[in-house]
Design an enzyme around this catalytic site. Structure first.
Site, mmCIF file in Angstrom:
data_model
loop_
_atom_site.group_PDB
_atom_site.id
_atom_site.type_symbol
_atom_site.label_atom_id
_atom_site.label_comp_id
_atom_site.label_asym_id
_atom_site.label_seq_id
_atom_site.Cartn_x
_atom_site.Cartn_y
_atom_site.Cartn_z
ATOM 1 N N VAL A 119 0.824 -1.208 0.000
ATOM 2 C CA VAL A 119 0.000 0.000 0.000
ATOM 3 C C VAL A 119 0.858 1.259 0.000
ATOM 4 O O VAL A 119 0.522 2.256 -0.639
ATOM 5 C CB VAL A 119 -0.967 -0.009 1.207
ATOM 6 C CG1 VAL A 119 -1.811 1.259 1.230
ATOM 7 C CG2 VAL A 119 -1.876 -1.240 1.146
ATOM 8 N N GLU A 120 1.976 1.217 0.706
ATOM 9 C CA GLU A 120 2.818 2.411 0.798
ATOM 10 C C GLU A 120 3.504 2.745 -0.525
ATOM 11 O O GLU A 120 3.576 3.906 -0.920
ATOM 12 C CB GLU A 120 3.879 2.228 1.890
ATOM 13 C CG GLU A 120 3.357 2.360 3.309
ATOM 14 C CD GLU A 120 3.060 3.804 3.697
ATOM 15 O OE1 GLU A 120 3.006 4.673 2.816
ATOM 16 O OE2 GLU A 120 2.873 4.050 4.896
ATOM 17 N N SER A 121 4.037 1.730 -1.198
ATOM 18 C CA SER A 121 4.866 2.020 -2.370
ATOM 19 C C SER A 121 4.541 1.196 -3.599
ATOM 20 O O SER A 121 5.164 1.402 -4.647
ATOM 21 C CB SER A 121 6.340 1.778 -2.011
ATOM 22 O OG SER A 121 6.560 0.386 -1.774
#
Length: 227
Positions: free
Chosen positions: A96-98
């Site tokens: 989700v972050e990257s």
């Protein structure tokens, strides 16, 4: 149809086995699931459930076949084990972050696979030196995953193992979660982040182990007829 085994041992010691009760001499000593039921159970264990709406999201489509998922799995597993964090949860945060892009940098200055901000990295001992600045070091997957996993572990401890609050704090900061009475802050970005990470977490969880094999049983011996 359920699989079943019936049998008996006659007076001469010979075993008689059948898949149904042929007469009164046969006794049931095993009943299990049918081949179809066993195959369905195996398929359910092997394939995690996937919400169609989640499968249609752009981030899932980007991550599902991304080669870095497999590439960084051993690295994630190693640091997750070192800090006692669920590896599937770390994978979900990276997704989700990257979206598994090593050189991802956000507008707020979060860097790398787990979108670690330099101040957090410095908190855990990453400093700039002749080899590179803190920002440059955070582009190293090993450094980034180590720091991100350590931070996630500390958040889980801070919020008494509450995964939802730890994830909210990872996105919005510990102070924000505490400011709102240890609740997920009312920020759309944070709530969407938590929701997506939990969905990826379910997707990445390993399947449950298969059930143990049935115990070996002995065909009951019929007593010898009285003479």
């Amino acid at each position: 149809m359920q699989a079943a085994v019936w049998g008996y041992i006659d007076a001469d010691g010979k075993a008689h086995v059948a898949t149904e009760k042929l007469d009164e001499r046969y006794q049931l000593f095993f009943r299990g699931k049918s081949e179809g039921e066993l195959a369905a159970d195996a398929a359910a264990r092997a394939a995690p459930s996937l919400d169609p709406a989640f499968a249609a999201t752009p981030i899932f489509r980007r991550v599902e076949t991304h080669p870095n998922v497999r590439r960084f799995e051993p690295l994630i597993a190693r640091h997750a084990a070192a800090y006692g964090v669920d590896a599937a949860l770390v994978k979900a945060v990276v997704a989700v972050e990257s979206a598994y892009e090593v050189r991802a940098v956000s507008q707020r200055g979060a860097i790398g696979l787990m979108q670690v901000i330099p101040e957090t990295a410095e908190r855990y001992g990453v400093t700039g030196d002749a080899r590179g600045s803190v920002e440059q070091k955070l582009l190293d997957p090993a450094v980034n995953i180590r720091i991100g996993t350590r931070y996630l572990k500390d958040l889980l401890e801070r919020f008494a193992g509450d995964t939802v609050l730890a994830l909210a704090a990872y996105n919005a900061g510990e102070a924000s979660v505490e400011h709102y009475g240890s609740q997920v802050p009312p920020f759309p970005e944070t709530r969407e982040f938590v929701r997506l990470v939990l969905q990826f977490h379910e997707w990445y969880k390993p399947p449950p182990p298969p059930p143990p094999p049935p115990l070996r049983v002995t065909i009951p011996r019929r007593p010898a007829p009285a003479r």
